[in-house]
Write a protein that holds these residues in place. Structure first.
Motif: not given
Ligand SMILES: [Zn+2]
Length: 329
Positions: A24, A57, A59-64
């Motif tokens: 990511a 914070s 979370s979105d990075h890990r989703k990616r």
């Protein structure tokens, strides 16, 4: 959901975790130098993170990251489900290894002569470690005196004709993997024992040259042979490399360099202390042809040849830390 480790770049083991380039971050143009933002703790349970995007914070990075390298059904290897294929797989044959005996001195001298080596000392040392044998091998209607490499695990064995000719029965190959053997088994890994330095070779000639080079340089190594550049190291064998310094004799071609990189990744994951490789590029044989592998290099070990001293001082030592070494870490 966990990550598909085979899709990660620069996968390394550090203490109790794996690290790799964060995909990511990478697509944002970051983590292109150290390639270590991603971490996967050994305690598993599918957890992972990016050192630059931790906590809630991130979370979105890990989703990616999940989207990019997560395990999905499409990345699970497809299994062959036809009944016939299943039946074949379940009746896997055990290796069929012919009667082995020690090689005689003339036979070792013949191998050395065909390879252009001045000595057969390395072959004698390999035989003393029960890694090199004579066998009569059947091919194309008759039996041929052959030299065979294998180790005490007897999971892999490879044969070449002593006369240097090809196996016509299998289409003219130089080397024949014996029936039922697993070519991903690294021959010699069962004999590493307490030796701290492993010399990992590609193919039978380099394996046969390994202890000649070690003898010449007065260094004790454990020689190990992957019998083909296309193979990855067998999972069952990897534990033998934990804590070892593994030096790979890298064939100076694309397949050799790719194999060395793949093996080094596997070895680091398996807990090897250090992995590096011998870089033969730029070295020349006496006839001016390039040195492409360890077997070629061994032809240079010749005290009678006039330029030896000069050449060796240029080469350094293949098995010392200051040899022509390429680092993978
Ligand atoms: Zn990241």
């Amino acid at each position: 959901m966990s990550l598909d480790l085979s899709r990660l770049v620069n996968l390394r083991r550090h203490g109790g975790k794996l690290t790799a380039q964060c995909p990511a971050c990478e697509e944002l143009g970051d983590d292109s130098t150290d390639k270590n933002h991603l971490f996967v703790p050994d305690d598993g349970e599918g957890r992972f993170g990016c050192i630059n995007f931790q906590g809630p914070s991130g979370s979105d990075h890990r989703k990616r990251i999940r989207v990019l390298v997560g395990v999905t059904t499409s990345t699970v290897p497809k299994t062959i489900s036809r009944p016939l294929a299943r039946a074949r797989a379940s009746t896997k044959t055990s290796p069929s290894i012919p009667a082995l005996r020690p090689l005689g001195i003339e036979e070792m001298a013949q191998i050395a002569y065909l390879r252009g080596w001045q000595y057969f000392a390395g072959l004698q040392l390999l035989a003393d470690r029960n890694l090199l044998y004579h066998a009569d091998m059947f091919d194309d209607g008759k039996t041929w005196p052959s030299w065979v490499i294998t180790d005490s695990a007897r999971r892999n064995a490879q044969a070449r004709r002593l006369d240097g000719e090809l196996w016509r029965g299998i289409g003219g190959a130089k080397a024949k993997t014996l029936p039922g053997c697993d070519p991903s088994w690294p021959i010699g890994c069962a004999e590493i024992g307490n030796l701290p330095l492993v010399l990992l070779c590609e193919g039978q000639p380099d394996f046969a040259a390994a202890l000649l080079v070690a003898w010449w340089e007065s260094v004790n190594v454990a020689p190990v042979c992957m019998t083909g550049a296309g193979n990855s190291i067998h999972q069952d064998a990897l534990a033998n490399f934990a804590g070892k310094h593994v030096r790979i004799a890298i064939h100076d071609d694309d397949a050799g360099r790719k194999a060395a990189k793949r093996w080094s990744d596997q070895l680091y994951l398996a807990g090897a202390a250090r992995v590096d490789g011998i870089d033969f590029s730029g070295l020349e044989k006496w006839d001016g042809q390039p040195v492409e592998d360890l077997s070629d290099f061994a032809t240079l070990l010749d005290p009678e040849a006039p330029a030896t001293v000069q050449v060796l001082s240029n080469l350094g030592s293949l098995l010392s830390p200051w040899g022509p070494v390429r680092k993978f870490a």
